[in-house]
Design an enzyme around this catalytic site. Structure first.
Site, PDB file in Angstrom:
ATOM      1  CG  HIS A 146      -3.449  10.599   1.013  1.00  0.00           C
ATOM      2  ND1 HIS A 146      -3.692   9.879   2.154  1.00  0.00           N
ATOM      3  CD2 HIS A 146      -2.314  10.063   0.465  1.00  0.00           C
ATOM      4  CE1 HIS A 146      -2.763   8.958   2.310  1.00  0.00           C
ATOM      5  NE2 HIS A 146      -1.901   9.041   1.293  1.00  0.00           N
ATOM      6  CG  HIS A 147      -3.801  13.905  -3.816  1.00  0.00           C
ATOM      7  ND1 HIS A 147      -4.736  13.498  -4.717  1.00  0.00           N
ATOM      8  CD2 HIS A 147      -2.948  12.854  -3.654  1.00  0.00           C
ATOM      9  CE1 HIS A 147      -4.469  12.259  -5.101  1.00  0.00           C
ATOM     10  NE2 HIS A 147      -3.382  11.841  -4.464  1.00  0.00           N
TER      11      HIS A 147
ATOM     12  CE  LYS B 251      -5.011   7.296  -0.680  1.00  0.00           C
ATOM     13  NZ  LYS B 251      -4.674   6.335  -1.741  1.00  0.00           N
TER      14      LYS B 251
ATOM     15  CB  ALA C 134      -0.903  -0.004   1.228  1.00  0.00           C
TER      16      ALA C 134
HETATM   17  P1  NAD Z   1      -4.308   8.762 -11.132  1.00  0.00           P
HETATM   18  O1  NAD Z   1      -5.789   8.830 -11.112  1.00  0.00           O
HETATM   19  O2  NAD Z   1      -3.516  10.021 -11.289  1.00  0.00           O
HETATM   20  O3  NAD Z   1      -3.822   7.733 -12.276  1.00  0.00           O
HETATM   21  C1  NAD Z   1      -4.416   6.480 -12.491  1.00  0.00           C
HETATM   22  C2  NAD Z   1      -3.971   5.962 -13.858  1.00  0.00           C
HETATM   23  O4  NAD Z   1      -4.469   4.632 -14.020  1.00  0.00           O
HETATM   24  C3  NAD Z   1      -4.532   6.792 -15.024  1.00  0.00           C
HETATM   25  O5  NAD Z   1      -3.528   6.895 -16.016  1.00  0.00           O
HETATM   26  C4  NAD Z   1      -5.709   5.955 -15.517  1.00  0.00           C
HETATM   27  O6  NAD Z   1      -5.991   6.122 -16.889  1.00  0.00           O
HETATM   28  C5  NAD Z   1      -5.207   4.529 -15.236  1.00  0.00           C
HETATM   29  N1  NAD Z   1      -6.332   3.608 -15.013  1.00  0.00           N
HETATM   30  C6  NAD Z   1      -7.299   3.715 -14.066  1.00  0.00           C
HETATM   31  N2  NAD Z   1      -8.194   2.708 -14.189  1.00  0.00           N
HETATM   32  C7  NAD Z   1      -7.762   1.935 -15.228  1.00  0.00           C
HETATM   33  C8  NAD Z   1      -8.270   0.761 -15.847  1.00  0.00           C
HETATM   34  N3  NAD Z   1      -9.412   0.180 -15.424  1.00  0.00           N
HETATM   35  N4  NAD Z   1      -7.570   0.227 -16.883  1.00  0.00           N
HETATM   36  C9  NAD Z   1      -6.431   0.797 -17.318  1.00  0.00           C
HETATM   37  N5  NAD Z   1      -5.909   1.941 -16.780  1.00  0.00           N
HETATM   38  C10 NAD Z   1      -6.578   2.502 -15.748  1.00  0.00           C
HETATM   39  O7  NAD Z   1      -3.917   8.030  -9.757  1.00  0.00           O
HETATM   40  P2  NAD Z   1      -2.517   8.064  -8.977  1.00  0.00           P
HETATM   41  O8  NAD Z   1      -2.486   9.189  -8.006  1.00  0.00           O
HETATM   42  O9  NAD Z   1      -1.395   7.892  -9.939  1.00  0.00           O
HETATM   43  O10 NAD Z   1      -2.663   6.732  -8.074  1.00  0.00           O
HETATM   44  C11 NAD Z   1      -2.891   5.467  -8.691  1.00  0.00           C
HETATM   45  C12 NAD Z   1      -3.040   4.411  -7.594  1.00  0.00           C
HETATM   46  O11 NAD Z   1      -1.797   4.275  -6.886  1.00  0.00           O
HETATM   47  C13 NAD Z   1      -4.080   4.760  -6.519  1.00  0.00           C
HETATM   48  O12 NAD Z   1      -4.732   3.578  -6.115  1.00  0.00           O
HETATM   49  C14 NAD Z   1      -3.238   5.316  -5.374  1.00  0.00           C
HETATM   50  O13 NAD Z   1      -3.860   5.212  -4.116  1.00  0.00           O
HETATM   51  C15 NAD Z   1      -2.035   4.422  -5.487  1.00  0.00           C
HETATM   52  N6  NAD Z   1      -0.803   4.926  -4.869  1.00  0.00           N
HETATM   53  C16 NAD Z   1      -0.060   4.004  -4.216  1.00  0.00           C
HETATM   54  C17 NAD Z   1       1.156   4.369  -3.681  1.00  0.00           C
HETATM   55  C18 NAD Z   1       2.013   3.295  -3.043  1.00  0.00           C
HETATM   56  O14 NAD Z   1       3.139   3.590  -2.592  1.00  0.00           O
HETATM   57  N7  NAD Z   1       1.549   2.036  -3.032  1.00  0.00           N
HETATM   58  C19 NAD Z   1       1.614   5.682  -3.786  1.00  0.00           C
HETATM   59  C20 NAD Z   1       0.829   6.613  -4.468  1.00  0.00           C
HETATM   60  C21 NAD Z   1      -0.383   6.218  -5.019  1.00  0.00           C
END
Ligand code: NAD
Length: 272
Positions: free
Chosen positions: A158-159, A162, A126
């Site tokens: 968070h922003h 999210k 996570a």
């Molecule tokens: P975001 O909304 O900026 O980007 C999501 C990307 O995924 C977009 O390019 C979108 O087109 C693509 N996407 C979404 N649904 C899709 C689908 N069904 N099929 C194909 N592509 C799809 O989000 P973000 O801020 O980059 O965060 C993405 C995820 O990562 C979130 O779940 C967030 O909570 C998680 N996150 C995890 C960590 C970690 O360290 N594990 C850190 C930051 C964010």
């Protein structure tokens, strides 16, 4: 020196996708082979380097996993729960290792990931920062010493974009604390059903979330007794730390057997 790991990045135009493309540019242990976006995205065919605000790198945004599958060995997924399952199917079919950073995944979907990990190597976390991985270890120790006699709160901010609440990291903190108390998280919630009916019992965990502005990610665990309070806080000021951690996990995972791994495995902290 070890051969660079060939990676693909899913969700290329997202906040984390762009950060991963940028960070991979400066990592000589990583070779960016492919980047993916949703089927029908207007960005298909765009240059990944330009998309991330860098120079052209010749890697085109694609929605065709089958066509591009020979260009990489590990897929890094920071998308959405639907996106993760979509890419999980392809990774199983084409025998690709996977780094999963997406949060908000349900328990039943986590079970699908668990089943897939009998066939492909997966690192799921996570939070890919080193600081949070160390914090989770600290929580185990603190909980064993004082968890049973304190009120425990996990707060996170968070922003405003999210979507999942509480954050995956806050839940991982809650699960770590519950497990150190030899309980399931669902049995230690301070306010089940959203109510504090008759005053809380010690050893119960409450969650508070803020969604505002451009906060990258802040988490605090509070252990509150009468007369003293211990607070353990982590603040992320850049997505760079998540990208670095995910790329480190991809490199580590490349030659590992099929199994579900965590960031504790990647940082070799599991035995501590
Ligand atoms: P975001 O909304 O900026 O980007 C999501 C990307 O995924 C977009 O390019 C979108 O087109 C693509 N996407 C979404 N649904 C899709 C689908 N069904 N099929 C194909 N592509 C799809 O989000 P973000 O801020 O980059 O965060 C993405 C995820 O990562 C979130 O779940 C967030 O909570 C998680 N996150 C995890 C960590 C970690 O360290 N594990 C850190 C930051 C964010």
């Amino acid at each position: 020196m070890k051969k660079p790991t060939r990676v693909a990045i899913a969700g290329a135009s997202g906040r984390m996708g762009k950060q991963l493309i940028q960070t991979s540019f400066n990592d000589n242990q990583i070779e960016l082979g492919a980047v993916f976006e949703r089927v029908g995205s207007p960005l298909l065919g765009a240059d990944a380097g330009e998309l991330a605000g860098l120079i052209r790198n010749g890697v085109k945004v694609s929605d065709d996993f089958a066509k591009d599958n020979e260009k990489f060995d590990v897929l890094i997924d920071f998308t959405s729960p639907d996106g993760t399952l979509y890419y999980l199917d392809f990774c199983r079919k084409y025998k690709k290792a996977m780094v999963i950073g997406t949060t908000g995944i349900t328990e039943s979907d986590k079970e699908k990931i668990n089943i897939a990990s009998a066939e492909i190597a997966i690192v799921m976390a996570a939070n890919f920062s080193v600081g949070i991985t160390v914090l989770l270890k600290l929580l185990e120790r603190v909980t064993r010493v004082m968890g049973n006699r304190t009120d425990i709160e996990v707060t996170e901010a968070h922003h405003k974009y999210k979507t999942d609440i509480p954050s995956g990291t806050a839940l991982a903190m809650g699960e770590t604390i519950a497990s150190a108390l030899d309980k399931d998280l669902k049995d230690c919630l301070a306010y089940p059903g959203g109510k504090n009916i008759s005053g809380r019992e010690s050893g119960k965990i409450g969650f508070t979330s803020i969604r505002a502005g451009d906060i990258v990610g802040e988490h605090t665990a509070l252990f509150i007794d009468e007369g003293e309070r211990l607070e353990i806080t982590h603040k992320a000021s850049s997505r760079l730390i998540f990208a670095r951690g995910a790329l480190r996990a991809a490199s580590w995972l490349n030659d590992k057997p099929a199994k579900l791994y965590s960031m504790l495995d990647v940082l070799e902290m599991n035995g501590d």
